[in-house]
Design an enzyme around this catalytic site. Structure first.
Site, mmCIF file in Angstrom:
data_model
loop_
_atom_site.group_PDB
_atom_site.id
_atom_site.type_symbol
_atom_site.label_atom_id
_atom_site.label_comp_id
_atom_site.label_asym_id
_atom_site.label_seq_id
_atom_site.Cartn_x
_atom_site.Cartn_y
_atom_site.Cartn_z
ATOM 1 N N ASP A 198 37.463 44.146 42.585
ATOM 2 C CA ASP A 198 37.558 43.002 41.677
ATOM 3 C C ASP A 198 38.312 41.819 42.309
ATOM 4 O O ASP A 198 39.087 41.978 43.249
ATOM 5 C CB ASP A 198 38.313 43.415 40.399
ATOM 6 N N ASP A 199 38.060 40.665 41.716
ATOM 7 C CA ASP A 199 38.864 39.434 41.895
ATOM 8 C C ASP A 199 38.611 38.642 43.176
ATOM 9 O O ASP A 199 39.333 37.692 43.446
ATOM 10 C CB ASP A 199 40.371 39.721 41.778
ATOM 11 N N HIS A 204 40.948 46.474 43.816
ATOM 12 C CA HIS A 204 41.002 45.020 43.992
ATOM 13 C C HIS A 204 40.938 44.668 45.471
ATOM 14 O O HIS A 204 41.253 45.496 46.326
ATOM 15 C CB HIS A 204 42.285 44.460 43.374
ATOM 16 N N HIS A 218 38.500 34.121 35.289
ATOM 17 C CA HIS A 218 39.401 35.261 35.067
ATOM 18 C C HIS A 218 40.409 35.044 33.940
ATOM 19 O O HIS A 218 41.561 35.485 34.012
ATOM 20 C CB HIS A 218 40.141 35.641 36.361
HETATM 21 ZN ZN LIG Z 1 40.196 41.062 37.567
#
Ligand SMILES: [Zn+2]
Length: 241
Positions: A47-48, A192, A102
């Site tokens: 993620d991210d 992440h 986000h």
């Molecule tokens: Zn996230």
């Protein structure tokens, strides 16, 4: 039957039908049943990102283990580093929608939620893809978010295993410990795009491979389940929020 009783029963039926319809919107994919295959499969998700200097290192490491993964990217970052997202796509990985900026979607109006979801789809369209998976920021969701995802043909994906690697300075050993225990075929692992996660994966990928695991995207995992069961995969309810 008395008229008032008939009206009452009719109302009850309407409520039951309405409730059973909305149950579909509450379902979230946490893992996939892939029993019946001789190999074991897990879906690694990151993620991210994209993150300059980090994402390309993830790509090199994944290539070393013939691993395909799903990157739940943030729209704003994709706009800023579209060259990196192009590399991710070219390497055969899957891009999932992790919203435009986000924000915690639960705190936004329905119109703002819609923008967060659709702006991402619009941004990656220019890269030639149309994601079908969505992971909510902070895993926060509401009925309006779930409805918007259905409207936009996006499947809400959570995970069955959490790396707990989002914060800065997480010990590599803690991630390795967390992810080397209790992994099973069909798991979706939430990680992440962080340096400590990358370092943990350098230890975990050979370990998992030694235990017979193959690494696939979430969509590939779903497809494997469809082949096994000969019908649509079953969603599992999110049970850890
Ligand atoms: Zn996230």
């Amino acid at each position: 039957m008395k008229v008032w009783l008939r009206v009452f029963l009719l109302q009850v039926m309407v409520i039951v039908i309405a409730c059973s319809g909305s149950a579909i919107a509450e379902e979230v994919l946490t893992h996939v049943k892939v029993k019946g295959h001789s190999s074991k499969f897990i879906a690694l998700t990151f993620d991210d990102g994209p993150v300059q200097g980090i994402t390309p290192q993830f790509l090199s490491l994944l290539e070393k283990y013939q691993a395909k993964a799903t990157f739940f990217s943030v729209g704003k970052k994709v706009k800023q580093h579209s060259d990196i997202t192009k590399l991710v796509i070219a390497a055969g990985h899957e891009i999932g929608n992790h919203s435009w900026s986000h924000k915690n979607l639960v705190e936004l109006t329905t119109d703002q939620q819609k923008l967060e979801i659709q702006q991402f789809q619009q941004q990656v369209k220019s890269l030639g893809i149309k994601p079908t998976l969505f992971r909510a920021p902070f895993l926060k969701k509401s009925d309006s978010v779930k409805q918007l995802l259905i409207d936009n043909q996006l499947l809400l994906v959570s995970a069955s295993v959490m790396a707990k690697d989002a914060k800065k300075n997480v010990a590599v050993s803690a991630i390795v410990k967390k992810l080397s225990a209790d992994i099973k075929s069909g798991d979706i692992i939430l990680m992440h795009e962080r340096q400590h996660t990358l370092n943990a994966l350098k230890i975990l990928l050979p370990l998992w491979q030694e235990h017979g695991y193959q690494f696939v995207t979430v969509s590939q995992l779903i497809a494997l389940s469809k082949v096994t069961e000969g019908k649509s995969f079953k969603f599992e309810r999110l049970n850890f929020l």
